[in-house]
Design a protein around this motif. Structure first.
Motif, PDB file in Angstrom:
ATOM      1  N   ARG A  54       0.745  -1.162  -0.013  1.00  0.00           N
ATOM      2  CA  ARG A  54      -0.163  -0.067  -0.024  1.00  0.00           C
ATOM      3  C   ARG A  54       0.984   1.304  -0.081  1.00  0.00           C
ATOM      4  O   ARG A  54       1.783   1.302   0.216  1.00  0.00           O
ATOM      5  CB  ARG A  54      -0.750   0.151   1.261  1.00  0.00           C
ATOM      6  N   TRP A  55       0.153   2.519  -0.425  1.00  0.00           N
ATOM      7  CA  TRP A  55       0.816   3.761  -0.361  1.00  0.00           C
ATOM      8  C   TRP A  55       0.704   4.143   1.164  1.00  0.00           C
ATOM      9  O   TRP A  55      -0.108   3.859   2.038  1.00  0.00           O
ATOM     10  CB  TRP A  55       0.148   4.760  -1.045  1.00  0.00           C
ATOM     11  N   ALA A  56       1.907   4.749   1.524  1.00  0.00           N
ATOM     12  CA  ALA A  56       1.901   5.072   3.072  1.00  0.00           C
ATOM     13  C   ALA A  56       1.274   6.455   3.107  1.00  0.00           C
ATOM     14  O   ALA A  56       0.995   7.190   2.175  1.00  0.00           O
ATOM     15  CB  ALA A  56       3.563   5.709   3.437  1.00  0.00           C
ATOM     16  N   THR A  57       0.460   6.805   4.470  1.00  0.00           N
ATOM     17  CA  THR A  57       0.015   7.913   4.479  1.00  0.00           C
ATOM     18  C   THR A  57       0.862   9.350   4.480  1.00  0.00           C
ATOM     19  O   THR A  57       2.040   9.142   4.524  1.00  0.00           O
ATOM     20  CB  THR A  57      -0.850   7.682   5.891  1.00  0.00           C
ATOM     21  N   TRP A  58       0.385  10.371   4.496  1.00  0.00           N
ATOM     22  CA  TRP A  58       1.134  11.543   4.214  1.00  0.00           C
ATOM     23  C   TRP A  58       1.857  11.691   5.762  1.00  0.00           C
ATOM     24  O   TRP A  58       3.167  12.157   5.753  1.00  0.00           O
ATOM     25  CB  TRP A  58       0.342  12.635   4.428  1.00  0.00           C
ATOM     26  N   THR A  59       1.184  11.150   6.857  1.00  0.00           N
ATOM     27  CA  THR A  59       2.239  11.358   8.277  1.00  0.00           C
ATOM     28  C   THR A  59       3.190  10.278   8.184  1.00  0.00           C
ATOM     29  O   THR A  59       4.276  10.487   8.708  1.00  0.00           O
ATOM     30  CB  THR A  59       1.082  10.966   9.379  1.00  0.00           C
ATOM     31  N   GLU A  60       3.143   9.220   7.548  1.00  0.00           N
ATOM     32  CA  GLU A  60       4.057   8.026   7.438  1.00  0.00           C
ATOM     33  C   GLU A  60       5.199   8.692   6.451  1.00  0.00           C
ATOM     34  O   GLU A  60       6.369   8.350   6.776  1.00  0.00           O
ATOM     35  CB  GLU A  60       3.502   6.851   7.128  1.00  0.00           C
ATOM     36  N   ARG A  61       4.752   9.314   5.581  1.00  0.00           N
ATOM     37  CA  ARG A  61       5.751   9.589   4.629  1.00  0.00           C
ATOM     38  C   ARG A  61       6.559  10.940   5.090  1.00  0.00           C
ATOM     39  O   ARG A  61       7.915  10.884   5.078  1.00  0.00           O
ATOM     40  CB  ARG A  61       5.049  10.434   3.344  1.00  0.00           C
ATOM     41  N   TYR A 103       5.428  -0.426   2.424  1.00  0.00           N
ATOM     42  CA  TYR A 103       4.923   0.837   1.619  1.00  0.00           C
ATOM     43  C   TYR A 103       5.434   0.866   0.260  1.00  0.00           C
ATOM     44  O   TYR A 103       6.645   0.385  -0.053  1.00  0.00           O
ATOM     45  CB  TYR A 103       5.560   1.859   2.458  1.00  0.00           C
TER      46      TYR A 103
END
Length: 221
Positions: A97-104, A159
């Protein structure tokens, strides 16, 4: 140790002097990327063995940051292997999955902050390249170390962004490897670049596909 002494010896690779440890370690590193692209569990043990060989190569040319990187990669790969195994036992597949903006944001902060902190440590201890090495060389060494650890974490978390982190590592790794006379490593970093682009496309496509929940028989993201 004498039985493994040949790993520290060089041979000619199209006219370039290449350490056997550098050559074999990078062959396994290439295999690791291909297996990761296929989301294969075998990627982890292959990565561990390759990192052991690249640790030997790094010590040969006094790349302390890269040597430390291999030690941490071995530990991280062991954790990632266990994480993927638990995920596969629970869901029956390795979904991405794509990471969330917080995870990025966390990944980016670790990359920048970690590089500065580890670079300062390498500079203070003269542990990278040679005593008095310029800051750009030390920071490049630190960037590869921190980036590799960050990529390993993102890969274990499945990710898609883990490929982008490897891309950032490769862009620094090619000139640094050539500068350090690890010519085969430089060639392999170039091949990595192509494989990473393929990996981004493949994992991005897979992340957009809905998966069937094995427990509920329903669609899930």
């Amino acid at each position: 140790m004498n039985a493994l002494h040949w790993l520290n010896e060089q041979f000619s690779f199209f006219g370039l002097p290449v350490y056997w440890s550098d050559f074999l370690g990078n062959i396994l590193a290439l295999a690791t990327v291909w297996l990761a692209l296929r989301r294969s569990m075998a990627a982890w043990p292959v990565q561990i063995l390759g990192s052991v060989l690249l640790l030997i190569a790094s010590l040969n040319v006094h790349l302390a940051g890269n040597a430390a990187r291999q030690v941490v990669i071995i530990a991280s790969a062991s954790w990632g292997w266990a994480t993927w195994r638990r995920t596969k036992e629970r869901t029956g597949a390795i979904d991405v999955r794509w990471a969330t903006w917080t995870e990025r944001a966390v990944l980016a902060a670790v990359m920048v902050g970690g590089t500065l902190a580890f670079g300062a440590l390498l500079k203070a201890t003269d542990a990278s390249f040679y005593p008095g090495a310029p800051w750009w060389m030390v920071l490049a060494d630190a960037w590869i170390f921190v980036g590799s650890v960050t990529a390993m974490y993102a890969q274990a978390r499945r990710y898609v962004e883990f490929w982008f982190v490897w891309l950032a590592v490769d862009l620094v790794g090619v000139p640094l490897a050539i500068h350090s006379e690890l010519y085969f490593s430089g060639i392999v970093y170039g091949i990595f670049f192509v494989l990473v682009l393929v990996g981004i496309r493949d994992w991005a496509a897979r992340s957009a596909r809905p998966a069937i929940s094995p427990r509920r028989g329903t669609l899930s993201a």
